[in-house]
Motif scaffolding. Structure first.
Motif, PDB file in Angstrom:
ATOM      1  N   ILE A 174      -2.969   2.839  14.706  1.00 37.41           N
ATOM      2  CA  ILE A 174      -3.708   2.229  13.581  1.00 37.41           C
ATOM      3  C   ILE A 174      -4.190   0.876  14.057  1.00 37.41           C
ATOM      4  O   ILE A 174      -3.405   0.069  14.570  1.00 37.41           O
ATOM      5  N   THR A 175      -5.479   0.636  13.909  1.00 30.86           N
ATOM      6  CA  THR A 175      -6.083  -0.604  14.417  1.00 30.86           C
ATOM      7  C   THR A 175      -6.227  -1.623  13.294  1.00 30.86           C
ATOM      8  O   THR A 175      -6.635  -1.296  12.180  1.00 30.86           O
ATOM      9  N   LYS A 176      -5.847  -2.866  13.589  1.00 27.32           N
ATOM     10  CA  LYS A 176      -6.020  -3.974  12.657  1.00 27.32           C
ATOM     11  C   LYS A 176      -7.452  -4.491  12.744  1.00 27.32           C
ATOM     12  O   LYS A 176      -8.068  -4.434  13.825  1.00 27.32           O
ATOM     13  N   PRO A 177      -8.015  -5.028  11.658  1.00 28.65           N
ATOM     14  CA  PRO A 177      -7.471  -5.103  10.292  1.00 28.65           C
ATOM     15  C   PRO A 177      -7.361  -3.721   9.668  1.00 28.65           C
ATOM     16  O   PRO A 177      -8.163  -2.845   9.961  1.00 28.65           O
ATOM     17  N   PHE A 178      -6.349  -3.557   8.811  1.00 24.74           N
ATOM     18  CA  PHE A 178      -6.047  -2.256   8.259  1.00 24.74           C
ATOM     19  C   PHE A 178      -7.007  -1.859   7.150  1.00 24.74           C
ATOM     20  O   PHE A 178      -7.442  -2.689   6.346  1.00 24.74           O
ATOM     21  N   LEU A 218       1.700   3.427  16.277  1.00 25.14           N
ATOM     22  CA  LEU A 218       1.581   2.065  16.778  1.00 25.14           C
ATOM     23  C   LEU A 218       0.473   1.329  16.030  1.00 25.14           C
ATOM     24  O   LEU A 218      -0.562   1.917  15.671  1.00 25.14           O
ATOM     25  N   MET A 219       0.716   0.046  15.776  1.00 26.93           N
ATOM     26  CA  MET A 219      -0.270  -0.808  15.107  1.00 26.93           C
ATOM     27  C   MET A 219      -0.693  -1.895  16.089  1.00 26.93           C
ATOM     28  O   MET A 219       0.149  -2.549  16.714  1.00 26.93           O
ATOM     29  N   THR A 220      -2.006  -2.093  16.241  1.00 27.59           N
ATOM     30  CA  THR A 220      -2.511  -3.094  17.199  1.00 27.59           C
ATOM     31  C   THR A 220      -3.877  -3.619  16.777  1.00 27.59           C
ATOM     32  O   THR A 220      -4.654  -2.913  16.116  1.00 27.59           O
ATOM     33  N   ALA A 224       0.826  -1.206   0.000  1.00 30.18           N
ATOM     34  CA  ALA A 224       0.000   0.000   0.000  1.00 30.18           C
ATOM     35  C   ALA A 224       0.865   1.262   0.000  1.00 30.18           C
ATOM     36  O   ALA A 224       0.608   2.221  -0.734  1.00 30.18           O
ATOM     37  N   LEU A 225       1.909   1.241   0.793  1.00 24.68           N
ATOM     38  CA  LEU A 225       2.759   2.422   0.883  1.00 24.68           C
ATOM     39  C   LEU A 225       3.653   2.586  -0.338  1.00 24.68           C
ATOM     40  O   LEU A 225       3.933   3.700  -0.786  1.00 24.68           O
ATOM     41  N   ALA A 226       4.096   1.448  -0.891  1.00 24.47           N
ATOM     42  CA  ALA A 226       4.942   1.517  -2.082  1.00 24.47           C
ATOM     43  C   ALA A 226       4.191   2.131  -3.244  1.00 24.47           C
ATOM     44  O   ALA A 226       4.750   2.892  -4.042  1.00 24.47           O
TER      45      ALA A 226
END
Length: 437
Positions: A107-111, A85-87, A25-27
């Protein structure tokens, strides 16, 4: 858009699926991607290269995201990198903990790709603006420092110029006064000296003629004998030549005083000229003689001269004479201060003095003049300030605070020498002048 800056983002995630999703996604958005599988690796990568943002998973084997975040924020090399933070957890306490450790967002999973990109974009822009603000602040501080330095230099130049003006005016006024006095002395002294030469010849001739009369008339009339006894002719004939000789010594002394005044007041040329420093010191002592003599408050101040064998020094004579006058004058002031409150008898038992010593420097390439006194002395704190412009310890109306500042300027700026002071309270002071030959 994120890609306009080609930002570098580090993704720290031990789950390969999540890692691949975030990287893709970032790429596609134009970011440069770096990846780490655990906290140790993440810290190493953060310290080894430039990163614009870190996406950090909380739940990882070994070092979790909280500890990794704490270490990154504690290190000066990585403390300014924003951390998101991702969780998969939605626990408020965990979010508060992460933010308290220095994270900027969660950022909360699922993304959701759009949400992830939006949050990242906001924090990258904030980081860019923060860096720009820091750069502008640094530039502003640099300009302030430069401007302050310029103003400081300008102030120092102004003070030096003021010192030069004051010194020039002071020496000009004093020089004109002394030169005028010397000139006025020269005229009558020249007249007296010329007439004394003739008068001594006339007196000798008259005495010789009178002696011939006495030999030719061994028995003069009673009236002449009475007059001779009344005027004590024999004593007069013996003392008159001595009186003439004494007058000649006196006129010679006045002539020397006049020469000393002219030496002190001599105008400097545009270039330094060879000068006998001892002549300058002696002429200065002559000018200050009235202050060295005894008065109603204290006995005379003894002047001790220990002159070494100095060659002529290439210098600006009248300016160095001004230095001698300032230092010797300050010594007299210090002695007057030390004499206050003491009886005349006490002062006679413990006489005050000023000692002037000249010698060649240890390297043989400089002349060293020491001017010492046994006056009131000064503390170390005052010693650090005595050469400052307008600093004085004297009462209002007694001192201007520019004498020693001018002296240091003359010695160090005009003559490339050195002027220093050593002193202790109640132990006098010693000023040391070093002038290159």
């Amino acid at each position: 858009m994120i890609d306009q800056h080609h930002d570098t983002i580090l993704i720290v995630e031990d789950d390969r699926t999540n890692l691949s999703f975030m990287a893709d996604a970032l790429a596609r958005s134009g970011c440069k991607i770096e990846m780490a599988a655990n906290g140790i690796e993440a810290i190493a990568r953060a310290k080894s290269g430039r990163l614009d943002l870190i996406l950090l998973d909380i739940v990882m084997p070994g070092m979790d995201g909280f500890e990794t975040c704490r270490r990154l924020k504690q290190s000066p090399a990585t403390s300014d990198i924003p951390i998101i933070l991702m969780t998969a957890l939605d626990d408020t306490a965990d979010k508060v903990k992460g933010l308290s450790l220095g994270a900027v967002d969660y950022i909360t999973k699922p993304f959701q790709a759009e949400e992830v990109l939006a949050r990242i974009n906001v924090h990258l822009q904030m980081r860019s603006l923060t860096q720009e603000l820091e750069n502008r602040n640094s530039e502003l501080e640099r300009r302030v420092v430069e401007r302050t330095a310029e103003l400081t230099r300008a102030l120092n130049d102004l003070r030096k110029f003021q010192l030069q003006l004051v010194q020039s005016e002071k020496m000009s006024a004093l020089g004109q006064l002394v030169a005028g006095v010397a000139h006025e002395i020269n005229n009558p002294i020249g007249f007296i000296e010329a007439n004394l030469s003739h008068a001594s010849l006339y007196v000798f001739d008259l005495l010789e003629h009178l002696q011939l009369y006495r030999e030719a008339l061994p028995a003069p009339p009673e009236k002449i004998l009475d007059h001779g006894e009344a005027i004590d002719l024999d004593y007069l004939m013996e003392d008159l030549p001595k009186m003439i000789a004494s007058m000649r010594v006196g006129t010679e002394r006045i002539r020397n005083i006049s020469l000393s005044l002219r030496t002190f007041s001599r105008a400097d040329a545009n270039e330094a000229v060879p000068f006998d420093l001892h002549q300058g010191i002696d002429s200065t002592l002559l000018i200050l003689q009235h202050r060295l003599k005894a008065n109603s408050d204290r006995p005379a101040i003894k002047v001790i001269k220990q002159y070494g064998n100095l060659p002529s020094v290439k210098c600006y004579p009248s300016q160095l004479n001004q230095v001698f006058m300032n230092l010797i004058g300050n010594g007299i002031d210090a002695i007057d201060c030390a004499s206050a409150g003491m009886s005349y008898e006490e002062l006679e038992k413990n006489p005050h003095w000023i000692k002037i010593t000249t010698q060649l420097g240890a390297d043989g390439d400089s002349a060293v003049i020491s001017i010492e006194d046994n006056g009131v002395g000064m503390s170390g704190e005052i010693q650090q300030k005595i050469f400052d412009y307008l600093f004085t310890t004297k009462p209002l109306g007694k001192g201007t605070g520019i004498g020693l500042a001018i002296s240091r300027h003359i010695v160090e700026e005009k003559h490339r020498g050195h002027l220093s002071c050593s002193s202790q309270p109640n132990c006098g002071a010693s000023f040391r002048i070093t002038i290159p030959l």
